[in-house]
Design an enzyme around this catalytic site. Structure first.
Site, short mmCIF file in Angstrom:
data_model
loop_
_atom_site.label_atom_id
_atom_site.label_comp_id
_atom_site.label_asym_id
_atom_site.label_seq_id
_atom_site.Cartn_x
_atom_site.Cartn_y
_atom_site.Cartn_z
N ASP A 146 -7.29 -3.10 14.28
CA ASP A 146 -8.87 -3.47 13.87
C ASP A 146 -8.70 -4.71 12.94
O ASP A 146 -9.93 -5.28 12.38
CB ASP A 146 -9.79 -2.39 13.47
N ASP B 54 0.96 -1.15 -0.21
CA ASP B 54 0.02 -0.07 -0.16
C ASP B 54 0.82 1.14 0.10
O ASP B 54 2.12 1.34 0.23
CB ASP B 54 -0.98 -0.14 1.36
N HIS C 245 -6.97 -5.14 10.17
CA HIS C 245 -6.75 -5.10 8.81
C HIS C 245 -5.81 -5.72 8.40
O HIS C 245 -4.66 -5.90 9.06
CB HIS C 245 -7.02 -3.33 8.35
N GLU D 282 -9.74 -2.25 5.63
CA GLU D 282 -10.34 -1.69 6.73
C GLU D 282 -11.40 -2.63 7.01
O GLU D 282 -11.88 -3.48 6.09
CB GLU D 282 -10.78 -0.32 6.79
P1 PGA Z 1 2.35 -1.55 12.76
O1 PGA Z 1 0.98 -1.55 11.53
O2 PGA Z 1 3.09 -2.55 12.06
O3 PGA Z 1 2.87 -0.14 12.59
O4 PGA Z 1 1.57 -2.08 13.98
C1 PGA Z 1 0.44 -2.57 10.98
C2 PGA Z 1 -0.75 -2.29 10.12
O5 PGA Z 1 -1.30 -1.39 10.33
O6 PGA Z 1 -1.00 -2.88 9.20
#
Ligand code: PGA
Length: 264
Positions: A141, A72, A143, A148
């Site tokens: 959450d 992404d 995702h 999302e």
């Molecule tokens: P993080 O993000 O590794 O900074 O916890 C992971 C994500 O949001 O997929």
């Protein structure tokens, strides 16, 4: 789905890096075709990338025949911005390994036609032969990439709108101001990830415990998009002890027994 439970994030990161290197080396032994690797950003993969960089320097693995696609990128953030995923990937991985520049693919969140950019990305992944392994993290959450809650589990690369929760969580990279976090991103879809021959997800720390519970013991559901791994033949979630704090003792024992039996 398998859950690999390591005592801490350092050991989980080492496990993931060595697993990826083993897979790259195993394919190189039997085929000239490139290894197609999906990559993620965030705090979680940093130690895995550091170990992969060390392994490249030590001659234990090479990325010369690896083609990578990142999952992404924010919409509208200049590539040169320190928090763009372009910047992140160069700083944490690409500047330290031997992957040819032309093999690196990251979605262009500043493309004049974002839909065309997403469509071309899916085509480029297919033209490369599809993913051998997709490395991902998960959001609090649940995702996967920026899919999302309520993203279709059949989704493909597209423009997505970030939830307020995600923008609050990511505001730590933008001086704590969620208004500076872009509202949209380009993201591979859930199905883009689950089409990969293998998916390795990293989840460390107590903030991921609810998402791990939902992903492992909850329903196969668009409410927690990483639950799509329940239907994958080769899905691995690498956790530390803190991230499995909300699964049942029996589930914990089951996954530990599998890990021991298969010497993972
Ligand atoms: P993080 O993000 O590794 O900074 O916890 C992971 C994500 O949001 O997929």
């Amino acid at each position: 789905m398998k859950l690999i439970i390591k005592e801490n994030s350092a050991n989980g990161s080492l496990w993931a890096a060595r697993h990826i290197a083993e897979k790259i080396n195993a394919k190189a032994k039997v085929s000239d075709k490139p290894f197609v690797l999906g990559l993620c950003t965030g705090s979680t993969p940093i130690e895995t990338y550091a170990e992969l960089a060390r392994m490249v320097k030590a001659g234990e693995v090479s990325f010369k025949n690896v083609i990578s696609f990142n999952m992404d990128e924010y919409v509208g953030l200049p590539e040169s911005h320190p928090e763009s995923y372009h910047s992140f990937m160069h700083k944490n991985l690409f500047d330290h390994i031997d992957e040819p520049a032309e093999n690196i693919h990251i979605l262009n969140g500043n493309a004049p036609d974002l839909d065309a950019e997403c469509e071309a990305y899916e085509k480029a992944i297919a033209a490369a032969g599809g993913f051998d392994l997709f490395l991902g993290g998960i959001g609090e959450d649940g995702h996967i990439a920026f899919n999302e809650p309520f993203s279709p589990l059949t989704s493909r690369t597209r423009v997505v709108t970030l939830t307020e929760d995600t923008r609050i969580v990511n505001s730590r990279f933008f001086g704590g101001d969620m208004n500076l976090v872009p509202k949209q991103a380009l993201s591979v879809g859930v199905a883009t990830v689950t089409d990969s021959k293998e998916v390795v997800i990293l989840a460390f720390g107590p903030k991921k415990a609810r998402a791990i519970h939902d992903a492992v013991e909850g329903a196969y559901s668009h409410m927690c998009t990483v639950s799509a791994l329940q239907n994958h033949q080769n899905g691995i979630i690498v956790c530390d002890e803190a991230a499995v704090g909300e699964i049942k003792v029996n589930s914990y024992k089951y996954f530990k027994a599998v890990e021991l039996a298969e010497k993972l």
